[in-house]
Design an enzyme around this catalytic site. Structure first.
Site, PDB file in Angstrom:
ATOM      1  N   CYS A 126       4.141  -5.032  -6.772  1.00  0.00           N
ATOM      2  CA  CYS A 126       3.330  -5.603  -7.850  1.00  0.00           C
ATOM      3  C   CYS A 126       3.485  -4.775  -9.131  1.00  0.00           C
ATOM      4  O   CYS A 126       4.522  -4.824  -9.773  1.00  0.00           O
ATOM      5  CB  CYS A 126       1.878  -5.747  -7.411  1.00  0.00           C
ATOM      6  SG  CYS A 126       0.893  -6.822  -8.501  1.00  0.00           S
ATOM      7  N   HIS A 229       2.263  -8.543  -2.566  1.00  0.00           N
ATOM      8  CA  HIS A 229       1.694  -7.410  -1.833  1.00  0.00           C
ATOM      9  C   HIS A 229       2.022  -7.503  -0.340  1.00  0.00           C
ATOM     10  O   HIS A 229       1.214  -7.999   0.448  1.00  0.00           O
ATOM     11  CB  HIS A 229       0.175  -7.364  -2.031  1.00  0.00           C
ATOM     12  CG  HIS A 229      -0.235  -6.819  -3.352  1.00  0.00           C
ATOM     13  ND1 HIS A 229      -0.505  -5.481  -3.562  1.00  0.00           N
ATOM     14  CD2 HIS A 229      -0.383  -7.439  -4.555  1.00  0.00           C
ATOM     15  CE1 HIS A 229      -0.828  -5.298  -4.839  1.00  0.00           C
ATOM     16  NE2 HIS A 229      -0.761  -6.464  -5.467  1.00  0.00           N
ATOM     17  N   GLU A 231       1.994  -5.205   1.846  1.00  0.00           N
ATOM     18  CA  GLU A 231       1.101  -4.365   2.652  1.00  0.00           C
ATOM     19  C   GLU A 231      -0.139  -5.120   3.112  1.00  0.00           C
ATOM     20  O   GLU A 231      -0.806  -4.699   4.071  1.00  0.00           O
ATOM     21  CB  GLU A 231       0.710  -3.101   1.874  1.00  0.00           C
ATOM     22  CG  GLU A 231      -0.397  -3.262   0.850  1.00  0.00           C
ATOM     23  CD  GLU A 231       0.006  -3.924  -0.444  1.00  0.00           C
ATOM     24  OE1 GLU A 231      -0.867  -4.035  -1.341  1.00  0.00           O
ATOM     25  OE2 GLU A 231       1.182  -4.318  -0.575  1.00  0.00           O
TER      26      GLU A 231
END
Length: 253
Positions: A126, A229, A231
């Site tokens: 990001c 994202h 994660e």
């Protein structure tokens, strides 16, 4: 430059994760500056068999980033709420450009440039993808809704779900396992790539409006920035691919 590494992959590759600098309150501390990151990054690195370490922005390492990278096998430039300083690409701040932190900017840009020279596997997430693009001389749209006419890349306080189209044969495709050519992602951003940095290629775009969602350096073992994202999605293979890439990484000695 290997920074003391022998070139032999570690049993548990050490992955540096840059910290966001935010104002927080907890216990007796009120409105203090803190270096933080979501545990989702560390959990993703741990699931992939890596050892996560937090990298806190500081001036000495920004001035000598090679030492900061010396003990790492891979690097993640994390996301965060703050925007990059538009002065870095010659613009005045947009009214929606918020929480600029020049020290973090300088630190992360220095890390990416040093990682580029060293051949260190690097993933920008990001805001981190935007750092990668600026490190290669690119520019940003300061407020995407002005460009695309909608807010579908960001909802206040949560992540949005959408799809990206990934270029066949690219690092982005290999790292995500996007065999179908598309990948479902989670995002939360209001800025994005305007001009792709020299030496980078745009290898993923949002299916809803063609916003650049991934950039990569084909001359580097693993230099990839994604606007989403990974994660936050346990199904994502991206961070696992970064950790795995350390087994084949050849860094400059």
């Amino acid at each position: 430059m290997n920074g003391g590494r022998t070139g032999r992959p570690a049993d548990r590759p050490t992955v540096g994760i840059t910290a966001a600098v935010e104002t927080i309150s907890y216990g007796p501390w009120r409105d203090v500056q803190a270096a933080i990151t979501s545990l989702a990054y560390t959990e993703a690195v741990l699931r992939a068999g890596g050892r996560p370490v937090l990298l806190v922005p500081n001036r000495p390492d920004a001035e000598n980033p090679e030492e900061a990278l010396a003990s790492l096998d891979a690097l993640i430039i994390s996301g965060g709420a703050g925007d990059l300083d538009p002065a870095l690409y010659g613009e005045e701040p947009h009214p929606e450009t918020k929480s600029v932190n020049p020290e973090r900017d300088a630190y992360e840009l220095a890390l990416v440039r040093a990682a580029r020279e060293a051949g260190l596997p690097t993933l920008g997430v990001c805001r981190g993808m935007q750092v990668v693009n600026l490190a290669y001389g690119g520019t940003l749209h300061q407020h995407l809704p002005d460009v695309v006419g909608h807010e579908k890349h960001r909802k206040r306080g949560t992540f949005t779900d959408h799809e990206v189209s990934v270029s066949e044969g690219s690092l982005a495709a290999r790292a995500t396992g996007a065999d179908s050519g598309t990948e479902a992602v989670k995002s939360c951003h209001h800025q994005g790539v305007r001009e792709v940095g020299e030496g980078l290629e745009a290898t993923a775009r949002a299916t809803l409006d063609s916003v650049v969602e991934a950039v990569e350096d084909a001359s580097h073992p693993f230099m990839l920035g994604v606007l989403w994202h990974p994660e936050e999605d346990e199904r994502s293979r991206l961070i696992g691919s970064l950790v795995k890439s350390t087994q084949n990484s050849t860094r400059e000695v």
